[in-house]
Scaffold this active site. Structure first.
Site, short mmCIF file in Angstrom:
data_model
loop_
_atom_site.label_atom_id
_atom_site.label_comp_id
_atom_site.label_asym_id
_atom_site.label_seq_id
_atom_site.Cartn_x
_atom_site.Cartn_y
_atom_site.Cartn_z
N CYS A 113 41.24 45.48 17.62
CA CYS A 113 41.41 45.69 19.19
C CYS A 113 40.58 47.48 19.86
CB CYS A 113 42.82 45.85 19.64
SG CYS A 113 43.55 46.58 21.51
N TRP A 126 52.25 43.38 15.47
CA TRP A 126 51.18 44.67 14.88
C TRP A 126 52.28 44.89 13.62
CZ3 TRP A 126 46.46 44.26 14.94
CH2 TRP A 126 45.63 43.77 16.40
N PHE A 162 54.10 44.12 23.19
CA PHE A 162 53.98 44.80 22.50
C PHE A 162 52.78 44.95 21.55
CE2 PHE A 162 58.00 43.01 21.07
CZ PHE A 162 58.20 43.48 21.91
N SER A 163 51.60 46.07 22.83
CA SER A 163 49.98 46.35 22.28
C SER A 163 49.85 47.16 21.64
CB SER A 163 49.47 45.81 23.57
OG SER A 163 49.64 46.95 24.78
N VAL A 164 48.42 47.55 21.24
CA VAL A 164 48.15 48.94 21.24
C VAL A 164 46.83 48.90 21.88
CG1 VAL A 164 48.91 48.98 18.39
CG2 VAL A 164 46.46 47.96 19.67
N GLU A 194 48.04 52.37 28.22
CA GLU A 194 46.70 51.51 29.07
C GLU A 194 45.63 52.53 28.57
OE1 GLU A 194 46.24 48.69 31.08
OE2 GLU A 194 43.42 50.25 31.20
N SER A 195 44.44 51.52 27.59
CA SER A 195 43.60 52.38 27.26
C SER A 195 42.66 52.80 28.11
CB SER A 195 42.62 51.57 26.41
OG SER A 195 41.89 50.14 27.37
N1 LIG Z 1 45.63 46.44 28.54
C1 LIG Z 1 45.53 46.94 27.44
C2 LIG Z 1 45.53 45.76 26.18
C3 LIG Z 1 45.87 46.10 25.20
C4 LIG Z 1 45.80 44.96 24.14
O1 LIG Z 1 46.15 43.99 25.08
N2 LIG Z 1 45.75 44.87 22.76
C5 LIG Z 1 46.61 44.03 22.46
C6 LIG Z 1 45.15 44.05 20.79
S1 LIG Z 1 43.49 43.68 21.31
C7 LIG Z 1 47.56 43.61 21.99
O2 LIG Z 1 48.13 44.59 21.17
N3 LIG Z 1 48.41 42.73 21.78
C8 LIG Z 1 49.28 42.18 21.23
C9 LIG Z 1 50.52 41.13 21.40
O3 LIG Z 1 49.45 40.65 22.49
O4 LIG Z 1 50.93 40.66 20.95
C10 LIG Z 1 44.69 48.56 27.16
O5 LIG Z 1 43.38 48.13 28.01
O6 LIG Z 1 45.22 49.46 26.79
#
Ligand SMILES: N[C@@H](CCC(=O)N[C@@H](CS)C(=O)NCC(=O)O)C(=O)O
Length: 320
Positions: free
Chosen positions: A56, A89, A126-128, A143-144
């Site tokens: 990511c 993930w 559920f993002s990283v 939020e990165s």
């Molecule tokens: N706004 C978030 C975006 C993070 C993001 O979109 N991560 C993606 C991977 S590149 C993710 O984990 N997506 C999981 C999903 O949408 O199910 C950040 O910048 O931290």
């Protein structure tokens, strides 16, 4: 610790929501607390943990800044498997992939288990990255762009002075960094996703044309320069770099961003990208092409239903 309720609308890529015009709109991150003095979350040793995927780009920003600031001992990290499946993930106990790890805190199966531990009623993706607080068993921030700001400044009292002195958001350049970040985010960092996730021709073209216009603009800015803003490395470089390093290996083909490649079409951007990769371990060691390519070509399977992963480009990064 498996989660029982059906959360597939939040975790399955095939169920991603689109706008009526076939475009993709990213939803804002939900956990937005800050680590700060006298706040709910204070800078402390042995309190915070970072969960990321090497695949990511947003998560990789946090890995790079963690290394630039020498926070490796203070903030341990756990890497998930790049196979983002219908449950999101997975950790290595569910999907053993070279370089993937188990969750050392709770033995979770997926990143989603952490979100639902932090808030059982959470309704977002559920993002990283996830910045976790071990003391309160909750998410500080997902939020990165905010996590890197915290890494830049919040732990300075706990790290050696040479690392505390590293400042990727110098006061003298705030306005310029903020303004360049804004258009780069819209048209490039998120622009590649808007192009790749589009499910209608017009939506795709509305993303890909501004993307290449911005790359043309960046080519001019970087001609004869090593960094985007002033003559120092700033967060603007970190934020853009994670997209550019993925561009030729992934976005050109998978996301149909193929008007030009970085290596043939943008010599100044290419040189900036290669110098950071080859000269800084914070950048190189945070980049894992096996995870990157596997994730995109395998996980985003509505875009690539065969899940076949292309071998090239060879090499992934050209020499200096
Ligand atoms: N706004 C978030 C975006 C993070 C993001 O979109 N991560 C993606 C991977 S590149 C993710 O984990 N997506 C999981 C999903 O949408 O199910 C950040 O910048 O931290």
């Amino acid at each position: 610790m498996a989660t029982k309720k059906d959360t597939s609308l939040q975790s399955d890529f095939a169920k991603l929501k689109y706008e009526p015009d076939g475009s993709y709109k990213r939803i804002p991150s939900a956990f937005r607390s800050f680590i700060e003095k006298e706040g709910q979350f204070e800078a402390e040793r042995d309190r915070y943990h970072l969960y990321v995927s090497y695949a990511c780009p947003w998560a990789t920003r946090t890995l790079i800044v963690r290394k630039l600031k020498g926070l490796e001992d203070l903030i341990p990290v756990t890497i998930v498997s790049p196979h983002m499946g219908t449950e999101g993930w997975p950790f290595a106990n569910v999907d053993e992939f070279p370089g993937a790890e188990v969750d050392p805190l709770y033995g979770s199966e997926h990143i989603k288990d952490l979100y639902l531990k932090a808030d059982p009623n959470y309704t977002g993706r559920f993002s990283v990255p996830v910045l976790w607080d071990k003391k309160n068993h909750t998410i500080v921030n997902n939020e990165s762009s905010e996590i890197i700001r915290m890494f830049n400044a919040a732990f300075n009292d706990l790290i050696p002075t040479d690392k505390a002195a590293v400042d990727i958001y110098p006061a003298a350049h705030h306005a310029e960094i903020d303004s360049i970040n804004e258009w780069i985010y819209d048209t490039v960092s998120n622009g590649v996703y808007r192009a790749g996730f589009s499910i209608k021709q017009q939506a795709y073209e509305a993303a890909v044309v501004p993307l290449f216009r911005s790359l043309d603009r960046l080519e001019k800015i970087l001609t004869g320069k090593d960094y985007l803003v002033g003559d120092v490395l700033t967060e603007a470089d970190v934020r853009l770099w994670v997209t550019i390093i993925r561009f030729d290996p992934v976005y050109v083909s998978h996301f149909k961003c193929n008007l030009r490649t970085i290596r043939k079409g943008y010599p100044a951007i290419h040189s900036w990208m290669k110098k950071l990769y080859w000269n800084s371990s914070a950048f190189k060691d945070s980049t894992n092409f096996e995870h990157i390519k596997t994730h995109y070509y395998w996980s985003l399977y509505t875009i690539n239903p065969t899940r076949v992963i292309p071998i090239g480009p060879i090499p992934h990064v050209e020499g200096l």
